[in-house]
Scaffold this active site. Structure first.
Site: not given
Ligand code: ADP
Ligand code: ZN
Ligand code: MG
Length: 604
Positions: A206, A426
């Site tokens: 994710p 810690e």
């Molecule tokens: P997934 O569909 O893999 O769960 P998303 O495409 O929904 O991930 O990513 C969520 C947000 O995270 C994107 O809208 C973007 O803002 C950021 N993000 C994720 N990966 C990248 C990347 N490789 N480059 C730039 N932004 C990213």
């Molecule tokens: Zn600890």
């Protein structure tokens, strides 16, 4: 029961009749106008053509329903439109050599007609199913309830997102470039007889940018982007999911070349008849329809189906057969370089202070996904705004890293005694880290509670390595046990605060014995774990040993833990004075930077 059923039947017939009556009658209530003008049904393409040729003087768009155009010669043209078509018409009107009088309005027919038009078939269908269900269900007296959530079909014409907005996925982009080129020019591929995949599976954990990447492909190619989420299909009433899939592809065919994106495809495409929740009728029908559609369209039609999942291991093999999702593009968690680029992308257009060291931020965020990094930049901006700053400084970014990692600082404070224990605990971790592992930096030690942690040592972790030596693992365990060792050595007590440390330490020690052959049981693998790809969560262990061996394993695991624990204890005992000194200081200030800590440790 019988009576009940007959009652239903009566009600059903009544409702259907009532609906039919209303459909027949309702047009009379609608003021119909312009009956005296010649009205001609045309296609969307014809209408855009007429607009561009300058034959139209007025255009009325009834949003998401129809467009009525009045030609210079008085003829009326009507065509059905949806939101994308609306944009196209407006663009064509802009391009018209004559000035076009444009009106855009929301549909303003009688609410009853609107409801009936869109819902009549569905209502009849639902009533019919309800009726069937009543007939067949054995109890008869159970209340039949369901929620009908329409899978939302999301469309975007030529998304503005492009590959420039996706960082650190060069491999994936290279794989997808071919698709982009194909979408731009399907004819080229057709003429030469090159085979183009119909379906591409985007695989990754994710937040790595699967959705973003799919959209970027559409953006790069300048084609419409249709998206729907698999999880929305499965909640639906039997038969509706399949109908929705049909709808989806019907739309796609109209707008080809285009991208169809199916998010969370595992929700519909889980292996049939296997595992958890197998044999779900609705899911199966939906999946079947998807397969039918994918087999049905001409490979040169210009429709590419992208699907995203983080569970490629559970997909039905039918989905992966040639001609369906036979390509896989993997998106992984970004490495240092990737993280740096992602941070830079999200810092674009924000007032960033000169003291912000992007490279360092990338270094201290191993394991962060693209979404985490986007979130990090946003948190930093929020913090800066809260402090009424005009620029986002490094301090905000550092705090944001901790927030994203551990959750916000908790309002609740520790009691004096808890503080004391936390400080020693810690410091135990920190000193073991500093003494045993010089490759690891310590950025901060804190006894301000955050998230679920009472206190924390915040340092760089080694980037994931391909392999670890036995000594490194023992050292890692010693660092994990350093907290507990300090509790025992200096405060002569044990606390529950060490639970997570112990779990992680035990896990490493156990794997050393049963998986990596690192104990004197010899170079043998006793257990294989099957991990769910990307989730790192284990689902099954295959044990192939006797009860007697099991006892031996437990013994070896505890030997390793003790070895590491003794090591941690020794490190701390040798520096007892330092420990007390640093603890006193930490209790005063609550947070020490890595430099301050190392300074105190090396002094004197
Ligand atoms: P997934 O569909 O893999 O769960 P998303 O495409 O929904 O991930 O990513 C969520 C947000 O995270 C994107 O809208 C973007 O803002 C950021 N993000 C994720 N990966 C990248 C990347 N490789 N480059 C730039 N932004 C990213
Ligand atoms: Zn600890
Ligand atoms: Mg997504």
């Amino acid at each position: 029961m019988k009576n009940n059923r007959r009652g239903d039947m009566g009600l059903l017939i009544f409702i259907i009749l009532a609906i039919l009556m209303m459909t027949v009658i309702s047009p009379f209530f609608l003021g119909t106008s312009n009956n005296n003008v010649a009205t001609q049904e045309v296609t969307l393409g014809q209408l855009t053509g007429l607009l561009k040729e300058g034959k139209i003087k007025a255009l009325t768009i009834v949003s998401n329903s129809r467009a009525i155009a009045e030609a210079l010669d008085g003829t009326q043209y009507v065509t059905e439109i949806d939101l994308i078509a609306e944009d196209r018409l407006l663009a064509a009107a802009d391009a018209s050599p004559v000035s076009v009088d444009i009106k855009v309005q929301q549909e303003r027919t009688s609410i009853w007609v609107a409801i009936l038009n869109s819902w009549l078939p569905t209502i009849i269908l639902i009533l019919f199913f309800m009726f069937m269900f009543r007939q067949t269900s054995s109890g008869g007296n159970q209340v039949f309830s369901f929620t009908r959530s329409k899978a939302r079909l999301y469309m975007e014409d030529k998304p503005s997102v492009t590959f420039k907005d996706v960082a650190g996925a060069e491999e994936a982009k290279k794989d997808l470039l071919e698709i982009v080129d194909f979408l731009k020019n399907p004819r080229k591929y057709q003429l030469i007889g090159a085979k183009i995949p119909k379906g591409v599976l985007l695989v990754g954990p994710p937040g790595v940018g699967k959705t973003l990447m799919a959209k970027a492909v559409a953006g790069e190619a300048g084609v419409p982007f249709f998206s729907v989420s698999g999880s929305e299909f499965v909640e639906m009433f039997v038969g509706v999911g399949a109908a929705r899939v049909r709808d989806l592809f019907e739309q796609a065919r109209r707008y080809a070349p285009c991208i169809v994106f199916i998010d969370e495809i595992d929700a519909v495409g889980r292996e049939r008849g296997a595992g958890i929740g197998g044999g779900h009728d609705e899911r199966e029908q939906t999946l079947n329809q998807l397969l039918v559609e994918m087999d049905g369209f001409d490979p040169y039609a210009g429709i590419i189906v992208l699907a995203a999942t983080n569970r490629p291991d559970i997909l039905d093999s039918a989905l992966l057969r040639p001609g369906r999702f036979d390509r896989k593009v993997v998106l992984d968690l970004p490495d240092v370089q990737g993280r740096k680029h992602i941070l830079q992308i999200h810092m674009r257009g924000k007032p960033i202070s000169n003291d912000v060291d992007v490279e360092r931020l990338a270094k201290i965020t191993p394991g962060f996904s693209g979404a985490d990094l986007a979130n990090l930049v946003n948190e930093a901006a929020l913090l800066a705004a809260r402090k009424n700053k005009h620029y986002i400084e490094m301090a905000e970014f550092e705090e944001a890293v901790e927030r994203v990692m551990l959750g916000p600082q908790r309002g609740r404070t520790l009691s004096q005694e808890e503080k004391n224990i936390t400080a020693y605990h810690e410091i135990g971790h920190a000193i073991c880290t500093a003494v045993l592992d010089d490759a690891r930096e310590i950025h901060k030690i804190s006894i301000v509670p955050r998230g679920v942690a009472g206190g924390y040592v915040f340092g760089s972790m080694a980037e994931e390595k391909m392999m670890y030596k036995r000594e490194e693992l023992i050292r890692e365990i010693a660092v994990l046990l350093g907290g507990r060792a300090a509790e025992e050595t200096f405060l002569h007590t044990q606390t529950t605060g060490a639970q997570n440390d112990l779990e992680r330490a035990t896990d490493i020690a156990r794997r050393m014995v049963v998986e990596w052959g690192m104990s004197d049981l010899g170079p043998i693998t006793l257990e294989e774990r099957q991990e769910m790809v990307f989730l790192g969560r284990e689902i099954a262990r295959h044990r192939n040993y006797s009860e007697a061996t099991a006892q031996l394993i437990d013994k070896k695991v505890s030997e390793i833990l003790n070895e590491a624990y003794e090591k941690a204890k020794q490190v701390l005992e040798e520096r007892a004075e330092k420990v007390h000194e640093i603890a006193t200081r930490l209790l005063e200030v609550e947070t020490l930077t890595g430099e301050e800590f190392l300074q105190l440790l090396s002094e004197g």
